[in-house]
Write a protein that holds these residues in place. Structure first.
Motif, short mmCIF file in Angstrom:
data_model
loop_
_atom_site.label_atom_id
_atom_site.label_comp_id
_atom_site.label_asym_id
_atom_site.label_seq_id
_atom_site.Cartn_x
_atom_site.Cartn_y
_atom_site.Cartn_z
N ILE A 233 0.84 -1.20 0.00
CA ILE A 233 0.00 0.00 0.00
C ILE A 233 0.87 1.25 0.00
O ILE A 233 0.63 2.21 -0.75
N LEU A 234 1.91 1.24 0.81
CA LEU A 234 2.79 2.40 0.91
C LEU A 234 3.48 2.68 -0.43
O LEU A 234 3.52 3.83 -0.90
N ARG A 235 3.99 1.66 -1.07
CA ARG A 235 4.69 1.84 -2.35
C ARG A 235 3.74 2.33 -3.44
O ARG A 235 4.08 3.19 -4.25
N LYS A 236 2.54 1.78 -3.48
CA LYS A 236 1.56 2.20 -4.49
C LYS A 236 1.16 3.66 -4.26
O LYS A 236 0.97 4.42 -5.23
N ARG A 237 1.01 4.07 -3.03
CA ARG A 237 0.67 5.46 -2.74
C ARG A 237 1.81 6.40 -3.13
O ARG A 237 1.57 7.49 -3.68
N LEU A 238 3.03 5.98 -2.85
CA LEU A 238 4.17 6.82 -3.22
C LEU A 238 4.29 6.94 -4.74
O LEU A 238 4.57 8.03 -5.27
N GLU A 239 4.07 5.86 -5.46
CA GLU A 239 4.11 5.91 -6.92
C GLU A 239 3.03 6.82 -7.47
O GLU A 239 3.26 7.59 -8.41
N ALA A 240 1.83 6.72 -6.89
CA ALA A 240 0.72 7.57 -7.34
C ALA A 240 1.03 9.03 -7.06
O ALA A 240 0.71 9.91 -7.88
N CYS A 241 1.65 9.32 -5.94
CA CYS A 241 2.02 10.70 -5.62
C CYS A 241 3.07 11.23 -6.60
O CYS A 241 3.01 12.39 -7.02
N LYS A 242 4.03 10.40 -6.94
CA LYS A 242 5.05 10.81 -7.90
C LYS A 242 4.41 11.19 -9.24
O LYS A 242 4.77 12.20 -9.85
N ASN A 243 3.46 10.39 -9.66
CA ASN A 243 2.79 10.69 -10.93
C ASN A 243 1.99 11.99 -10.85
O ASN A 243 1.88 12.73 -11.83
N LEU A 251 1.72 20.03 -2.75
CA LEU A 251 2.22 18.74 -2.27
C LEU A 251 1.37 18.19 -1.12
O LEU A 251 1.18 16.99 -1.00
N GLU A 252 0.87 19.10 -0.25
CA GLU A 252 0.02 18.65 0.84
C GLU A 252 -1.24 17.98 0.31
O GLU A 252 -1.70 16.96 0.83
N THR A 253 -1.81 18.57 -0.75
CA THR A 253 -3.02 18.01 -1.36
C THR A 253 -2.72 16.68 -2.03
O THR A 253 -3.52 15.74 -1.96
N VAL A 254 -1.57 16.60 -2.70
CA VAL A 254 -1.17 15.34 -3.34
C VAL A 254 -1.08 14.23 -2.29
O VAL A 254 -1.57 13.11 -2.51
N ALA A 255 -0.48 14.54 -1.16
CA ALA A 255 -0.29 13.53 -0.11
C ALA A 255 -1.62 13.05 0.46
O ALA A 255 -1.88 11.85 0.52
N THR A 256 -2.46 13.98 0.89
CA THR A 256 -3.71 13.59 1.54
C THR A 256 -4.71 12.97 0.57
O THR A 256 -5.51 12.12 0.96
N SER A 257 -4.65 13.33 -0.70
CA SER A 257 -5.58 12.76 -1.68
C SER A 257 -5.19 11.35 -2.11
O SER A 257 -5.94 10.68 -2.81
N ALA A 261 -2.03 10.25 5.90
CA ALA A 261 -2.74 10.96 6.96
C ALA A 261 -2.29 12.40 7.09
O ALA A 261 -3.08 13.27 7.48
N SER A 262 -1.04 12.67 6.75
CA SER A 262 -0.51 14.03 6.87
C SER A 262 0.65 14.20 5.89
O SER A 262 1.22 13.22 5.40
N TYR A 263 1.00 15.46 5.65
CA TYR A 263 2.13 15.72 4.77
C TYR A 263 3.43 15.26 5.41
O TYR A 263 4.34 14.77 4.72
N SER A 264 3.55 15.39 6.72
CA SER A 264 4.78 14.99 7.40
C SER A 264 5.06 13.49 7.23
O SER A 264 6.21 13.09 7.01
N SER A 265 4.01 12.66 7.33
CA SER A 265 4.21 11.22 7.13
C SER A 265 4.57 10.93 5.68
O SER A 265 5.44 10.09 5.39
N PHE A 266 3.93 11.64 4.74
CA PHE A 266 4.27 11.48 3.32
C PHE A 266 5.71 11.87 3.08
O PHE A 266 6.46 11.17 2.37
N PHE A 267 6.14 13.00 3.64
CA PHE A 267 7.51 13.46 3.47
C PHE A 267 8.50 12.41 3.96
O PHE A 267 9.49 12.10 3.29
N SER A 277 13.73 14.66 -0.98
CA SER A 277 12.45 15.15 -0.49
C SER A 277 11.48 15.33 -1.65
O SER A 277 11.90 15.41 -2.81
N PRO A 278 10.19 15.41 -1.38
CA PRO A 278 9.22 15.67 -2.44
C PRO A 278 9.50 16.98 -3.19
O PRO A 278 9.34 17.04 -4.41
N GLN A 279 9.93 18.02 -2.46
CA GLN A 279 10.22 19.29 -3.12
C GLN A 279 11.38 19.15 -4.11
O GLN A 279 11.33 19.68 -5.23
N GLU A 280 12.42 18.43 -3.69
CA GLU A 280 13.57 18.22 -4.58
C GLU A 280 13.17 17.42 -5.80
O GLU A 280 13.63 17.69 -6.92
N TYR A 281 12.31 16.41 -5.58
CA TYR A 281 11.86 15.61 -6.72
C TYR A 281 11.08 16.46 -7.71
O TYR A 281 11.27 16.36 -8.92
#
Length: 291
Positions: A233-243, A251-257, A261-267, A277-281
Motif C-alpha cells: 500500500i505504501l509503495r503504491k501510494r508513493l508511486e501515485a504521488c510521484k505521478n 504537495l500537501e493536497t497530493v499527499a492527503t488525496s 494521513a498528513s504531509y509529514s508522514s508522506f515526506f 524530499s518531495p520538493q527536490e523531486y
C-alpha cells in the motif's frame, strides 16, 4: 488412558488456575447442563458419544474427531442425545489474560484465537489420524498435570503450545485454498488496493471484504508478493504521488488525496524510499532543469 486420569464432572463454570485447566470426562451430570457462558476460552475435544452442542442458539451435532472452540462470553450448552452411549471428551480452559501475556505475541497462536473469537467455524472436523495425534498430546498433557516431576510447569506449557500449534495448522491448511474464479486472492487484493488508495485500508477491512481471516490474508499476500500488505500500500501510494507531482497541485493536497494521513508522514516515507524530499523531486521535474 488410565482410569484415574479421568475427572468426575465439575459443576463449576469458573477457573481456579491462573493459566489453563484440562479435564478428561467420561460421564454426564444427572441434572444436565444449563446454557451458560464464562470469561475464558474453552476447547472441547469430542472422543465418543452422541451429543449436540448449542452455541449462541445454533445447534451442532458432534462426532469423534470434532473440536469445538468457544470464546469468552459465548452462551453454549451440551445436550446428551443418547444417555446409554459412552460419552468421553477433553475440555480445555484457557484464561484470556494468559493467552494475551503468553501466546498473543506469536502469529500462529493469534491466528488460532482470532478464529475462535470470530466464531466463523466453531466446530472443526479432523481426520481420525490427525485427531489421534492431538489426542496423544492431550493424554500427555493431562498426565503431566497430574504428576509432580521436576520441570512439570515448563513441560505443561510446552505441551499446551504443541497442542494449540496443531489446531492452528489444521485451520490454516483448511483455509489455505486457491480462491474461486480466474483471479487469485493476491490479484483481487491488489486490485482493491489500487482502486481505494485514497481511503484508509486495514487488514480488518480486507478480512471483511474477502470473508477471510486477516492473518491468513496477511500470510498469503506476503508469501506470494514478497512484501507485506502495508508495504505494498505504501509503495503504491508513493508511486501515485510521484505521478501526481508533475502537476502544480500543492504537495500537501497530493499527499492527503492519496491516502497519507498528513504531509509529514508522506515526506518521511518519500524521502526514505527515494532518497530525496518531495520538493527536490518536483524541482527535478521542472523543464528548466532538463530531463
Amino acid at each position: 488412558m488410565k482410569q484415574n486420569d479421568s475427572t468426575k464432572f465439575l459443576n463449576r463454570q469458573y477457573m481456579l488456575d491462573d493459566s489453563f485447566e484440562l479435564y478428561y470426562y467420561k460421564d454426564f451430570p444427572d441434572q444436565g447442563v444449563a446454557p451458560h457462558s464464562h470469561s475464558f476460552y474453552e476447547f472441547y475435544f469430542f472422543l465418543e458419544g452422541k451429543v449436540s452442542v448449542s452455541i449462541q442458539g445454533q445447534s451442532y451435532n458432534v462426532a469423534p474427531g470434532n473440536i469445538i472452540m468457544i470464546p469468552p462470553g459465548t452462551v453454549h450448552c451440551p445436550s446428551l442425545l443418547d444417555p446409554h452411549a459412552p460419552y468421553r471428551r477433553f475440555v480445555l480452559w484457557i484464561r484470556k489474560d494468559y493467552y494475551q501475556k503468553r501466546l498473543a505475541h506469536t502469529d500462529i497462536f493469534r491466528y488460532l484465537f482470532d478464529c475462535c473469537d470470530s466464531l466463523a467455524a466453531p466446530l472443526l472436523t479432523m481426520s481420525q489420524p490427525r485427531f489421534n495425534d492431538l489426542q496423544t498430546m492431550l493424554f500427555s498433557l493431562i498426565r503431566e498435570i497430574h504428576d509432580s516431576r521436576f520441570g512439570k510447569e515448563a513441560a505443561c506449557h510446552l505441551l499446551l503450545g504443541q497442542l494449540l500449534l496443531g489446531i492452528s495448522r489444521f485451520i490454516y491448511s483448511h483455509e489455505h485454498r486457491a480462491p474461486s474464479g480466474s483471479a487469485s486472492l493476491r490479484s483481487r487484493i491488489c486490485t482493491y488496493i489500487d482502486e481505494h488508495l485514497s481511503e484508509a485500508i486495514s487488514l480488518d477491512q480486507l478480512s471483511q471484504i474477502f470473508y477471510l481471516n486477516k492473518y491468513y490474508i496477511s500470510h498469503t499476500f506476503k508469501e506470494t508478493m514478497g512484501i507485506s500488505i502495508h508495504q505494498y500500500i505504501l509503495r503504491k501510494r508513493l508511486e501515485a504521488c510521484k505521478n501526481a507531482m508533475v502537476t502544480d497541485t500543492a504537495l500537501e493536497t497530493v499527499a492527503t488525496s492519496h491516502g497519507f494521513a498528513s504531509y509529514s508522514s508522506f515526506f518521511r516515507y518519500f524521502k526514505k524510499e527515494y532518497g530525496i524530499s518531495p520538493q527536490e523531486y518536483r524541482k527535478r521535474l521542472s523543464p528548466d532543469n532538463g530531463p
